[in-house]
Write an enzyme that holds these catalytic residues in place. Structure first.
Site, short mmCIF file in Angstrom:
data_model
loop_
_atom_site.label_atom_id
_atom_site.label_comp_id
_atom_site.label_asym_id
_atom_site.label_seq_id
_atom_site.Cartn_x
_atom_site.Cartn_y
_atom_site.Cartn_z
N ARG A 280 0.85 -1.20 0.00
CA ARG A 280 0.00 0.00 0.00
C ARG A 280 0.88 1.25 0.00
O ARG A 280 1.07 1.89 -1.02
CB ARG A 280 -0.95 -0.03 1.21
CG ARG A 280 -2.09 0.94 1.14
CD ARG A 280 -1.74 2.38 1.47
NE ARG A 280 -1.34 2.55 2.87
CZ ARG A 280 -0.88 3.70 3.35
NH1 ARG A 280 -0.78 4.76 2.56
NH2 ARG A 280 -0.49 3.80 4.60
N HIS B 47 -6.49 -0.88 3.14
CA HIS B 47 -6.35 0.49 3.64
C HIS B 47 -7.32 1.37 2.86
O HIS B 47 -7.16 1.58 1.65
CB HIS B 47 -4.91 0.96 3.42
CG HIS B 47 -4.58 2.23 4.11
ND1 HIS B 47 -4.67 3.45 3.49
CD2 HIS B 47 -4.15 2.48 5.37
CE1 HIS B 47 -4.30 4.39 4.34
NE2 HIS B 47 -3.99 3.84 5.49
N HIS C 75 40.51 -1.63 8.86
CA HIS C 75 39.31 -2.45 9.10
C HIS C 75 39.55 -3.90 8.71
O HIS C 75 39.23 -4.83 9.45
CB HIS C 75 38.12 -1.87 8.34
CG HIS C 75 37.56 -0.62 8.95
ND1 HIS C 75 36.22 -0.36 9.04
CD2 HIS C 75 38.18 0.44 9.52
CE1 HIS C 75 36.04 0.81 9.64
NE2 HIS C 75 37.23 1.32 9.92
C1 HCA Z 1 -0.94 8.95 3.34
C2 HCA Z 1 -1.70 8.23 4.43
C3 HCA Z 1 -0.84 7.58 5.45
C4 HCA Z 1 -1.78 6.80 6.36
C5 HCA Z 1 -1.18 6.11 7.51
C6 HCA Z 1 -2.14 5.35 8.36
C7 HCA Z 1 -0.07 8.67 6.25
O1 HCA Z 1 -0.62 10.11 3.52
O2 HCA Z 1 -0.70 8.34 2.30
O3 HCA Z 1 -3.12 4.80 7.87
O4 HCA Z 1 -1.93 5.30 9.57
O5 HCA Z 1 1.14 8.69 6.21
O6 HCA Z 1 -0.74 9.48 6.89
O7 HCA Z 1 0.10 6.72 4.85
CU CU Z 2 2.12 7.16 5.07
#
Ligand code: HCA
Ligand code: CU
Length: 333
Positions: free
Chosen positions: A19, A78, A294
């Site tokens: 994801r 997600h 090293h």
């Molecule tokens: C993004 C969303 C996320 C979500 C993380 C989570 C983030 O900006 O793509 O679901 O906790 O970094 O906020 O990846």
């Molecule tokens: Cu993120």
């Protein structure tokens, strides 16, 4: 923070390569890539694998194939805090749902929503996932930042009362320092009964240290990706986190097979057309010894003289460089 606290809290790793990793500006995973990656996660033993939003038709199609595999960790979709996304997730029969919320009121305004309406949607969505008997996590983007923390807590406390399996906060911009993380997670731990997950971007280079501090302060789960790939500089790299936890106490990671890490990250590098970054423990140069001092040290006093961990731990290999102008006399180890 100490080893005992990490022991008390640590529960599992949610790998988000499929994801967050696909948000790296170089990734586009074929179905075969995803199957291969899933097999590697099964071998490593990561606890859950986060996948993309099945509202995207291609993702939904691929997930029908991935969910049918027997040899895989649980798959968690997600999705946004939206009924349409949830319908798509329930349709492909994933094992759980990760609902992403926001505590950014001006962002909610662009969606014509108040925080209360957003929380009401979350409540409906969580109940539906629970009725289906699936696991559910509620997270808040930017949830650790000072300006959003109070509203993030409102969302997460409601989720907690609904009996979700886990809540999560994200350092979406990667701007938090270890002591800030420790402080916020301690507050969260006092307010929340259920398990807490953490998602840490690496823009300032603290995604690994922040994960350790979060675990010490009360977080139970950490999001990772192979090599840390993701939006911008990415998130906590799986290999770095496991090696650090092994340093804290090997017992913490005994359920994982760390020796698969190098082949997994090197395969991932091929898939996204890059080299494993030199500063990861799984890179081809992570155990290269070059300076004469090293190489001599290794030979005379043993490999631990100049190695943090042995290459075998992560399935990597030692390389002795003998033909450079800084090697001194030709060395043989
Ligand atoms: C993004 C969303 C996320 C979500 C993380 C989570 C983030 O900006 O793509 O679901 O906790 O970094 O906020 O990846
Ligand atoms: Cu993120």
């Amino acid at each position: 923070m100490n080893k005992k606290l990490i022991h008390d809290h640590f529960t599992g790793i949610n790998d988000s390569t499929l994801r967050e990793g696909e948000q790296y500006n170089g990734s586009e995973f074929s179905l075969q890539d995803q199957q291969e990656i899933l097999k590697l996660f099964h071998e490593i033993g990561v606890d859950t694998v986060e996948v993309g939003n099945p509202i995207v038709p291609e993702i939904s199609q691929d997930l029908r194939v991935l969910t049918a595999r027997a040899d895989r960790p649980p798959l968690m979709a997600h999705i946004r805090n939206k009924e349409s996304d949830l319908n798509a997730a329930l349709d492909v029969r994933v094992d759980g749902v990760h609902l992403l919320c926001t505590a950014d009121l001006s962002r909610l305004q662009t969606m014509y929503l108040t925080l209360e309406q957003h929380i009401a949607h979350m409540t409906q969505n969580v109940r539906r996932v629970q009725d289906e008997g699936l696991a559910v996590r509620v997270s808040v983007e930017h949830g650790l930042e000072e300006r959003f923390f109070a509203d993030a807590l409102k969302i997460l406390k409601t989720a907690d009362l609904l009996g979700v399996d886990r809540v999560q906060v994200a350092d979406t911009r990667g701007i938090m320092l270890p002591w800030e993380i420790e402080n916020r997670v301690q507050i969260l731990r006092r307010e929340i009964q259920t398990q807490i997950g953490i998602h840490l971007h690496n823009d300032l280079g603290h995604a690994v240290s922040n994960a350790l501090y979060a675990l010490g302060a009360g977080a139970n789960w950490v999001d990772t990706t192979l090599m840390g790939i993701g939006e911008r500089t990415g998130i906590t790299p799986l290999s770095s986190l496991l090696v650090n936890m092994n340093k804290v106490d090997p017992q913490l990671v005994e359920k994982y097979d760390l020796s698969v890490l190098t082949s997994a990250e090197q395969r991932m590098a091929e898939i996204v057309h890059m080299d494993v970054p030199h500063n990861l423990i799984t890179s081809p140069t992570a155990f290269s010894h070059k300076a004469g001092i090293h190489v001599n040290g290794l030979k005379k006093q043993g490999t631990a003289t100049y190695e943090a961990v042995s290459p075998e731990l992560v399935g990597n290999e030692r390389v002795i460089v003998t033909d450079s102008r800084i090697s001194g006399r030709k060395q043989h180890v």
